[in-house]
Design an enzyme around this catalytic site. Structure first.
Site, PDB file in Angstrom:
ATOM      1  N   GLY A  48      -3.114   2.066   8.239  1.00 42.61           N
ATOM      2  CA  GLY A  48      -2.393   0.897   8.729  1.00 42.61           C
ATOM      3  C   GLY A  48      -0.908   1.030   8.444  1.00 42.61           C
ATOM      4  CB  CYS A  49       2.005  -0.622   9.961  1.00 41.57           C
ATOM      5  SG  CYS A  49       1.403  -2.318  10.046  1.00 41.57           S
ATOM      6  CE1 TYR A  50       3.528  -5.566   6.273  1.00 37.29           C
ATOM      7  CE2 TYR A  50       1.389  -6.263   7.061  1.00 37.29           C
ATOM      8  CZ  TYR A  50       2.738  -6.492   6.936  1.00 37.29           C
ATOM      9  OH  TYR A  50       3.300  -7.625   7.461  1.00 37.29           O
ATOM     10  CB  THR A  97       1.962   4.115   6.447  1.00 39.54           C
ATOM     11  OG1 THR A  97       0.780   4.410   7.200  1.00 39.54           O
ATOM     12  CG2 THR A  97       2.916   5.292   6.507  1.00 39.54           C
ATOM     13  CB  ALA A  98       5.485   1.053   4.181  1.00 34.83           C
TER      14      ALA A  98
END
Lengths: 343, 343, 343, 343
Positions: A148-150, A152-153
């Site tokens: 997911g995007c979150y 990853t960061a």
């Protein structure tokens, strides 16, 4: 040429995949599907692709994908798990940008996504597609679960600390801010510009689906128990995620800057900024890069990590292509934009 | 106290009416209706009103409105024309913020709004609620058709030129830019921040419903034929309309600055800026004011008028309250904000 | 490899040139100058370029540019005209992104830019770098004057009408909207986000420097006199120009859609949209494309053209590279992005 | 009528003071000063005030302020401490919106603001103007130090937890997001829309001037040692602060919702939202309100508080007027807007 298919090409991750793959020297996109827009010319819906993508949306059926080497799912959660088995049986590699294969335990899936998993037998085989952690496994995988995007960061920001034992992982805090494209291309009141423009709010404080994914990912890199408080926020910008991460240091001796630089020394897509820097989300806009800075205010016992990505690129479509490059033996950076669109 | 009802209180013009009326010293809002949100506490849906509006949404029925002195319709087009007759029969004044009573000819309504008019017999009685033109008639009216947002900005800008004969009105151009709140509080793809943020587009170039309304309004002020090219644009901001108006001057002798200042000398809500000024939409944000500048580049034969309003205030809810003040013999400015929220 | 230099690399057009040239297969950027930031590492100032541009800013001196094949000026107006002669004498081609060589008559320069021209003798040789008009001359040129951002969008929109005689050019209107990056990277109050965000205003209605440039450009394509009213607006977005153009048709017989499609049939960077379309600035964000639609409402005698570009790409850095490609015999599209960053 | 003066009326807090005071029934603004704009008509600079503020800027001298009952300083830090003594000697009350009298220890001032304090003898007398803490003292004060914008949002969020002992205060985390108007009306590159629009970044992670102010304020309400990690962020919106606060609970028994509701039961300007809510900054835009929600995810040992204000109102000008109301025996809410401008 790698023949690629995209299932669910009308959302933001789908159109971003098209943008990236249209410029990829080793890929030919053969099929883009959309249940609701079948028959529509892709570039009629997305005029930014005019003259570069010459396809029409087709219904999402296995036959239309059968001559692909790889199929990307840029679909809502719960779609890929219903089609992956058949594609794999046809020797087609599958890269899912949704959540279907991210959680290893089907009970977690059911708890967070509200329905039983449709093919739990594939969960063991699925490789979590964070190349900075699983590069070797990705190269050999048939089925990739893109993070997911979150996650990853957040994971890229916490990994050097957790892997090295520099922090006790029991009370991590991730305060994360996302642009509105993260909500997808869906007609919904809260995503209207008149609602989300010029305003900022937290959401899902009681619990967010990316929470168990982050914990699973970090836990796999340490033998300590991970405890995480995770608060996502909606920010009035279109692209970008900024994760602000807080962790208590186990010891005072570590040189955090060196720790991060060493961890990511060979990573093309993770850029550790100089000491004292504050990354801007704009500097990674449109490109497949995570920029990170690590701070330790007043030499105290708290580490603060600032980690930024473009949620649609390193947080979705770009990372999917990075995985594809690895799966097909290409140079990992092939076709992936590296310079952010500034201003 | 004037007892007021609002039909259709869940859209942006409805909530803006609530904001203004909550601060109006002579009004008590008795009823707010919403078909879809009946039973919901108003301030649960709109937390900005917490502690100031203590009502719940009720179903839109005549009985719930029967003890009002005035009922505002902040509804989609086609609603007020189905309820106005009954309310008027109960001696309740009606102020429609939608388009139902704006066009005098029912054939125009049918052409532009796609259905026969439900009570054409009221069209003659309805007064077009632009106080700067129709003040006397508004004072005596039972039924007010509030002007559209674009027509307010455009007419206030053109009126001094058209009324005075300073321009030949046959080839007027109105290039108008609107913030996204003008599209209303509806879940629709094109109004998503990811779609309309950081972008600008024209729309409805082939024909827009406000076109006949503007022509009707200007034609009533001159005996010359009005010809108008009208192009609306969607701008990445929430509130505000900026009309840029072009007209060919009939003669070269007029002092346009003086013409405008004289025309609006006694108007509280129309503010003619000094010669050479360029109004910003932000300066009228949240207030019931139109700011106007008039230019004549290089002393040529083209007049350029710049006219800005807040589409939700002078373009909708504020103007509706201005009309109400007139209808009930109050000072025209009562309860109406005059200072824009800058920055 | 073409060795390129950039004078004035710290503004938005400079950093955009760096982004584009970093991905150009035939160019090596050798030198980037900045008077005020000499000695600073380029990617310290612009972290989006980290790892891709490995240079430091140098003082803007002829010697540091002497081994270049081509020098781009991304400087304020009035700089290139003081250095061009020396560079040309060294057999270095010069591409000016500023206004120094755009106006053919030095008196026009002096009138609009407030000082005498420093090398009027080069004005005859300079080629106006709009490839869609001057392609052949550009190929042979040593000195290119890149068009301004507004003039690019406006001329590309009007050209088919003016060249074909479809309109009488004496009363053209160009209502043009620009994102804030057009104001450059300068510390100035009016460009603060708190000033220009969430607001829209016209400016320079009395006269703008791009006005004579547009008239000169259009006049060169017709034997009729061009009369133009030009009003620029500042819009709360970062990139993008939208020109809305109005013209009176000379005859009613022309098929405007066909006229535009034919005129631009072979132009890679001008994309005529289907009849009835309304281009969005976002669809050309970051790419070197102009998208155009032409309308004729109600089959009347007014043509309306909608023309969008990214002011920093087709309106500046991208067009400069397009010119360079022509000057060096490369394929015109080499290294130029064609897909807009959507959303 | 209270005769008020404003020193430094050209910044955002100054113009916001003018907006609020123009609508205050008990105040007459007599003097607005500005060193750089002396002689300019206020409403020429701020057209939103046209017709409502009829003053010109005067030089900032004691004589021009001598007939005021109260003087507000909306100046850069370091100005009020040079004029306060003289004004107090003239029996004029002083309300400083800058930082000059916030820190009680002059050594802290010198450390964080880079110069010795000009009148340390007034620090003991100055009252920290957070009415929700110091109401009684404010009523009797001659000299008020209005809290900073971040400290207002953060303290109002933490106070119920710290005062009650519900949390151990040694490891508080405040992750705070601010709109760009917080940077003031100064020409600076980083505040350009092209720089700060569509992007998000943390800043001053190594140390921010509001850090000691928050610690001082919270420490005064408990006998435990306060430890705080504070990270401010710049968000692409104009107004608004969102504080996301993290604290470890001392015991598991407290009902946090009740704790907050009880603490603020009588506070007009602090609005505790229902359990489970997520406040939006837009709901307090333009009004003097703090909206707060408290969460305890999964009934764990972490409390999360979400606290939003408008940085220019409750975080500056509105709070200053709230203080003034108390100092002059008026109803605390007089003249203060309570409804946020939504959308």
């Amino acid at each position: 040429m790698i023949r690629a298919g995209i299932v669910g090409g009308t959302g933001y991750t789908g159109v971003e995949l098209l943008r990236i793959l249209a410029g990829h020297p080793n890929v030919e996109v053969r099929t883009v599907t959309s249940r609701q827009d079948a028959g529509v010319i892709v570039s009629d819906l997305y005029p930014n692709l005019r003259g570069r993508v010459d396809l029409e949306f087709r219904p999402p059926e296995i036959e239309t994908l059968a001559d692909c080497h790889v199929v990307f799912f840029a679909t809502p959660n719960g779609t890929a798990m219903r089609m992956a088995r058949e594609l794999l049986d046809l020797q087609i590699k599958v890269i899912d940008l949704a959540a279907d294969f991210r959680l290893r335990d089907p009970r977690d899936w059911e708890k967070w996504y509200g329905e039983p998993h449709a093919c739990p037998e594939l969960l063991d085989e699925a490789v979590y597609g964070l190349p900075e952690v699983n590069r070797a496994a990705i190269r050999d995988a048939r089925l990739i679960a893109c993070p997911g995007c979150y996650p990853t960061a957040v994971q890229l920001g916490f990994l050097p600390l957790v892997e090295s034992g520099a922090v006790c992982g029991s009370s991590l805090v991730a305060d994360v801010k996302s642009g509105v494209s993260g909500a997808g291309r869906k007609a919904q009141l809260t995503a209207l510009m008149a609602e989300s423009g010029e305003s900022l709010k937290a959401y899902a404080v009681a619990g967010h689906r990316h929470h168990p994914e982050i914990i699973q990912g970090l836990s796999a890199r340490t033998n300590k128990k991970i405890g995480l408080t995770f608060v996502p926020h909606l920010v009035p910008m279109i692209r970008g995620i900024h994760a602000t991460l807080y962790a208590n240091l186990s010891s005072s001796g570590d040189d955090l800057q060196e720790l991060f630089e060493t961890r990511y020394a060979n990573e093309l897509f993770v850029d550790v900024l100089p000491a004292g820097a504050h990354p801007d989300t704009r500097d990674v806009r449109g490109c497949n890069r995570c920029q990170i800075a690590v701070h330790r205010p007043q030499q105290g016992n708290t580490a603060i990590v600032l980690s930024v990505i473009d949620n649609l690129v390193k947080g979705a479509a770009g990372q999917a292509v990075q995985n594809m490059n690895l799966m097909f033996g290409l140079d990992e950076g092939t076709g992936l934009p590296l310079i952010g669109l500034y201003p």
